[in-house]
Design an enzyme around this catalytic site. Structure first.
Site, PDB file in Angstrom:
ATOM      1  CE1 TYR A  67     -13.531   8.141   3.886  1.00  0.00           C
ATOM      2  CE2 TYR A  67     -14.998   6.283   4.195  1.00  0.00           C
ATOM      3  CZ  TYR A  67     -13.732   6.823   4.237  1.00  0.00           C
ATOM      4  OH  TYR A  67     -12.672   6.028   4.611  1.00  0.00           O
ATOM      5  N   PRO A  87      -6.593  -2.033   0.624  1.00  0.00           N
ATOM      6  CG  PRO A  87      -8.479  -3.372   0.955  1.00  0.00           C
ATOM      7  CD  PRO A  87      -7.977  -1.967   1.129  1.00  0.00           C
ATOM      8  CG  LEU A  88      -8.511  -4.735  -3.415  1.00  0.00           C
ATOM      9  CD1 LEU A  88      -9.871  -4.830  -4.076  1.00  0.00           C
ATOM     10  CD2 LEU A  88      -7.748  -6.037  -3.598  1.00  0.00           C
ATOM     11  N   GLY A  89      -4.914  -1.384  -3.247  1.00  0.00           N
ATOM     12  CA  GLY A  89      -4.110  -0.322  -3.828  1.00  0.00           C
ATOM     13  C   GLY A  89      -4.714   1.055  -3.754  1.00  0.00           C
ATOM     14  N   GLY A  90      -6.016   1.150  -3.469  1.00  0.00           N
ATOM     15  CA  GLY A  90      -6.650   2.458  -3.287  1.00  0.00           C
ATOM     16  C   GLY A  90      -6.902   3.170  -4.597  1.00  0.00           C
ATOM     17  CG  PHE A  91      -7.451   7.274  -4.446  1.00  0.00           C
ATOM     18  CD1 PHE A  91      -8.825   7.310  -4.628  1.00  0.00           C
ATOM     19  CD2 PHE A  91      -6.932   7.726  -3.243  1.00  0.00           C
ATOM     20  CE1 PHE A  91      -9.670   7.798  -3.635  1.00  0.00           C
ATOM     21  CE2 PHE A  91      -7.763   8.220  -2.246  1.00  0.00           C
ATOM     22  CZ  PHE A  91      -9.136   8.246  -2.447  1.00  0.00           C
ATOM     23  N   PRO A 125      -4.958   1.249  -8.256  1.00  0.00           N
ATOM     24  CG  PRO A 125      -6.959   0.660  -9.291  1.00  0.00           C
ATOM     25  CD  PRO A 125      -5.960   1.776  -9.190  1.00  0.00           C
ATOM     26  CG  LEU A 126      -2.511  -3.877  -5.253  1.00  0.00           C
ATOM     27  CD1 LEU A 126      -2.843  -5.179  -4.542  1.00  0.00           C
ATOM     28  CD2 LEU A 126      -1.149  -3.370  -4.828  1.00  0.00           C
TER      29      LEU A 126
END
Length: 289
Positions: A63, A213-217, A219-220
């Site tokens: 990273y 967990p929230l969709g990553g790049f 978002p959900l």
């Protein structure tokens, strides 16, 4: 009881940790490459996380590269005794910010030493071997890569080993080489390929750590999720995290952010109660996806 304590606990390596942790990927610059726009803000997020009770942080040396680990060291070293730093190896960054496999024995050893140096540690608590055979879990033997990492464990540079981006067959292959303390794959309210695997690991007492967990790049986004959140007086992302905490007791969460305000919102998800009716309603998110 503080918000984060309501998330419960589970075993990670030789520690029992709170199930709601922190993922450090967003501390680097845009596209997880280069320095952050605001280094002081990145330092503040880490210090706020630990002061709020977070006791496991997910990171890695590619990273940035190197940037995120260096920020963690600046913000938190000397580290609290109960803080578990989980890193990963198996990839590197190209000069164009691309994500490239780096899984030869030499590359894996170098990655372990890079993590040790930039985090300021003599031994890494948990190292996840990231398999880069494809974008998602892709079949293929991981014996050579995991054997190389297990040798670094025998040398005392690594305490515990986990796997990332792998199939059930690769987990079984890995267990014949060394103990696997955690599994890290993509999983969230909409992306649920690992449903059966999570249940199996829960029966075996192995931690499952969903990345993105929230969709990553991306978002959900779901009208059902937004509707439920509005009804509960919460944000959609808080509902998504609360759902994961309810999904299985072996799930450890590592939502990432570069904002103290957003961090506090994420940690408050542990307090959110989801009724049986709400859980049934949220099942429709995966079906729609």
């Amino acid at each position: 009881m503080s918000s984060i304590q309501k998330s419960g606990t589970f075993t990670l390596g030789s520690h029992t940790v709170k199930r709601l942790g922190y993922g450090a990927m967003q501390l680097a610059g845009p596209h997880v490459f280069g320095p952050p726009r605001d280094r002081d803000a990145a330092l503040a997020v880490l210090r706020e996380a630990v002061s709020s009770g977070v006791d496991h942080i997910d990171t890695c040396d590619y990273y940035g590269p190197h940037v995120t680990n260096q920020i963690i060291r600046e913000a938190l070293s000397p580290y609290p005794k109960d803080l578990v730093l989980v890193t990963k190896i198996g990839a590197r960054r190209g000069s164009d910010a691309s994500w490239l496999p780096a899984n030869s024995p030499t590359e894996l050893e170098q990655a372990v030493h890079d993590n040790l140096r930039n985090l300021g540690l003599e031994v890494l608590d948990v190292v996840n071997l990231r398999i880069m055979f494809g974008m998602g879990p892709t079949e293929g033997s991981i014996e050579a890569q995991l054997t190389a990492l297990a040798e670094l464990q025998r040398k005392g540079l690594v305490r515990h080993i986990g796997l990332s981006n792998v199939t059930p067959a690769q987990i079984e292959e890995g267990r014949r080489i060394c103990k696997i303390v955690c599994l890290q794959n993509q999983y969230n309210l909409a992306h649920r390929d690992d449903d059966a695997l999570i249940d199996q690991l829960a029966r075996e007492g192995t931690a499952y750590v969903p990345f993105f967990p929230l969709g990553g790049f991306s978002p959900l986004q779901s009208s059902t999720l937004s509707r439920v959140a509005e009804r509960l007086g919460a944000t959609p992302m808080q509902v998504a995290l609360a759902w994961l905490l309810r999904r299985s007791p072996n799930i450890l969460l590592i939502p990432g952010t570069s904002s103290v305000g957003h961090l506090r919102e994420n940690l408050a998800a542990a307090e959110l109660e989801l009724s049986a009716e709400v859980l049934q309603e949220l099942e429709g998110v995966a079906k729609a996806a």
